[in-house]
Design a protein around this motif. Structure first.
Motif, PDB file in Angstrom:
ATOM      1  N   GLY A 316       0.983  -1.333  -0.023  1.00 19.08           N
ATOM      2  CA  GLY A 316      -0.092   0.004  -0.068  1.00 19.08           C
ATOM      3  C   GLY A 316       0.843   1.302   0.069  1.00 19.08           C
ATOM      4  N   LEU A 317       0.149   2.341  -0.327  1.00 17.27           N
ATOM      5  CA  LEU A 317       0.967   3.572  -0.555  1.00 17.27           C
ATOM      6  C   LEU A 317       1.431   4.072   0.858  1.00 17.27           C
ATOM      7  N   GLU A 318       0.724   3.872   1.971  1.00 17.03           N
ATOM      8  CA  GLU A 318       1.152   4.283   3.233  1.00 17.03           C
ATOM      9  C   GLU A 318       2.146   3.509   3.699  1.00 17.03           C
ATOM     10  N   GLU A 319       2.076   2.257   3.438  1.00 15.10           N
ATOM     11  CA  GLU A 319       3.310   1.428   3.864  1.00 15.10           C
ATOM     12  C   GLU A 319       4.642   1.759   3.185  1.00 15.10           C
ATOM     13  N   ALA A 320       4.367   1.887   1.988  1.00 12.79           N
ATOM     14  CA  ALA A 320       5.633   2.469   1.183  1.00 12.79           C
ATOM     15  C   ALA A 320       6.130   3.720   1.563  1.00 12.79           C
ATOM     16  N   GLU A 321       5.064   4.682   1.754  1.00 12.72           N
ATOM     17  CA  GLU A 321       6.100   5.922   2.352  1.00 12.72           C
ATOM     18  C   GLU A 321       6.506   5.475   3.833  1.00 12.72           C
ATOM     19  N   ARG A 322       5.988   4.960   4.525  1.00 11.59           N
ATOM     20  CA  ARG A 322       6.606   4.537   6.045  1.00 11.59           C
ATOM     21  C   ARG A 322       7.929   3.678   5.855  1.00 11.59           C
ATOM     22  N   ARG A 323       8.177   3.045   4.964  1.00 11.26           N
ATOM     23  CA  ARG A 323       9.324   2.068   4.715  1.00 11.26           C
ATOM     24  C   ARG A 323      10.344   2.879   4.153  1.00 11.26           C
ATOM     25  N   MET A 324      10.056   3.998   3.053  1.00 10.43           N
ATOM     26  CA  MET A 324      10.994   4.863   2.610  1.00 10.43           C
ATOM     27  C   MET A 324      11.187   6.175   3.148  1.00 10.43           C
ATOM     28  N   GLY A 325      10.578   6.257   4.482  1.00 17.19           N
ATOM     29  CA  GLY A 325      10.593   7.580   4.970  1.00 17.19           C
ATOM     30  C   GLY A 325      10.194   8.875   4.255  1.00 17.19           C
ATOM     31  N   TRP A 326       9.274   8.562   3.411  1.00 13.17           N
ATOM     32  CA  TRP A 326       8.536   9.777   2.500  1.00 13.17           C
ATOM     33  C   TRP A 326       7.693  10.525   3.568  1.00 13.17           C
ATOM     34  N   SER A 327       7.165  11.625   2.919  1.00 17.13           N
ATOM     35  CA  SER A 327       6.198  12.262   3.465  1.00 17.13           C
ATOM     36  C   SER A 327       4.779  11.783   3.106  1.00 17.13           C
ATOM     37  N   ALA A 328       3.837  12.221   3.831  1.00 21.47           N
ATOM     38  CA  ALA A 328       2.386  11.568   3.665  1.00 21.47           C
ATOM     39  C   ALA A 328       1.978  11.980   2.295  1.00 21.47           C
ATOM     40  N   ARG A 329       1.435  11.240   1.478  1.00 21.27           N
ATOM     41  CA  ARG A 329       0.642  11.605   0.370  1.00 21.27           C
ATOM     42  C   ARG A 329       1.617  11.863  -0.943  1.00 21.27           C
TER      43      ARG A 329
END
Length: 357
Positions: A316-329
């Motif tokens: 999921g997009l949220e999980e990908a953001e969390r794993r890669m340390g990216w900002s939300a959205r």
């Protein structure tokens, strides 16, 4: 005889075949199963009524023929290898049910055709084929009531049922537990809800968090349903097709002799071009690995991360953001850029490299 079947065959179907093909009486089956004879009788009548479904009728005919052959052979080898090991059956069922959980997806079964296909209506008048299914697997899904067809005909269209979605959640949980046990022997984690279902609770940093989307949902399909500021789909059909093409090659690459592929080396830690010579089995799987490697190398660091995670791992997009340390959205924007570059890469390849579907 009741215990000689693969684990995926439902108990009522086993009893039906034991009665109709094995000649066991209703009362004998009831004593063997520890229930009342009326229970067995109801199950037999219910299975018989379901034979109007072409997949169920074909499944029972095939299983009945196998039961007769085994009985005539004097009770030789059991039938536990009809679909191989249970884990292999569940892995294939997960692949198909995930596709059927996508919006507008159906399993199409045509008379006289050896395989079924999963097709998805994009809503814009185009039909996209997302998976090819062996007929025995389609029969197993119908027999377990994980898919159903309202109007069987020359071309029967099956849709996933609530029972199928629940089964997908259970199988995803078992697959996750097997992966956790392989990584950390003896490790077991209690789960507050079925993983992969919307609202399932997961522990992150000591806090409990609920996911908005289930693992059975394809991130590309979710984004394609969203609208941009100008009212157009956030992802066009061409971009979704590019992501589906990468995923199809990715799945095909897992079918070689070397099942576990080291795709993580394409993540931000360092993108490397090409695969080692002699890595993997048959030519089809080997060629698919080469195509995936070329595509990820073309994307480069960052873009290959989000493409691999969202298109191939269905993260999921949220999980990908969390794993890669990216900002939300931010992941959806980067994913669209990655798909645009991926489409350009595929447009430059020869026709012989196009996806098999």
């Amino acid at each position: 005889m009741l215990n000689d079947w693969p684990a995926w065959v439902p108990e009522d179907a086993r009893r039906y075949i034991a009665h109709t093909e094995g000649g066991q009486g209703i009362r004998d089956l009831a004593r063997e199963c520890g229930c009342h004879a009326s229970t067995i009788s109801r199950q037999v009548r219910r299975i018989e009524a379901r034979r109007d479904d072409p997949l169920i009728d074909a499944a029972l005919s095939r299983l009945g023929a196998e039961a007769r052959a085994r009985r005539e052979a004097g009770g030789g080898a059991g039938l536990g290898d009809v679909h191989g090991r249970q884990a292999a059956f569940e892995a294939e069922a997960i692949r198909i049910l995930r596709r059927l959980c996508e919006t507008g997806a159906v399993l199409a079964v045509a008379d006289g055709v050896e395989k079924a296909v999963v097709a998805r209506d994009s809503g814009a008048g185009t039909i996209t084929r997302t998976a090819v299914v062996e007929m025995e697997m389609a029969q197993a899904l119908a027999l377990n009531e994980w898919i159903s067809c309202a109007n069987p005909g020359r071309v029967s269209r099956y849709r996933v049922t609530a029972a199928g979605r629940a089964a997908l959640g259970r199988m995803l949980a078992r697959a996750e537990n097997r992966a956790s046990s392989a990584a950390e022997p003896g490790f077991a984690e209690a789960q507050a809800a079925i993983p992969g279902q919307p609202g399932a609770a997961t522990a992150q940093g000591g806090r409990t968090r609920r996911s908005r989307y289930g693992l059975g949902e394809n991130p590309l399909v979710l984004l394609a349903r969203r609208r941009d500021r100008d009212g157009k789909p956030f992802l066009s059909e061409e971009l979704v097709a590019a992501g589906e093409r990468l995923r199809e090659d990715f799945e095909l690459a897992q079918m070689g002799a070397r099942v576990t592929q080291d795709w993580d080396r394409f993540l931000t830690a360092g993108v490397q071009g090409g695969l080692r010579a002699g890595q993997g089995g048959g030519r089809g799987a080997e060629a698919a690995r080469e195509r995936v490697a070329r595509a990820l190398t073309e994307l480069g660091p960052g873009l290959s991360d989000v493409a691999l995670r969202c298109c191939c791992y269905l993260e999921g997009l949220e999980e990908a953001e969390r794993r890669m340390g990216w900002s939300a959205r931010s992941a959806k924007i980067v994913l669209r850029i990655a798909l645009q570059r991926l489409k350009r890469h595929y447009d430059g390849e020869s026709d012989t490299d196009r996806m098999i579907g």
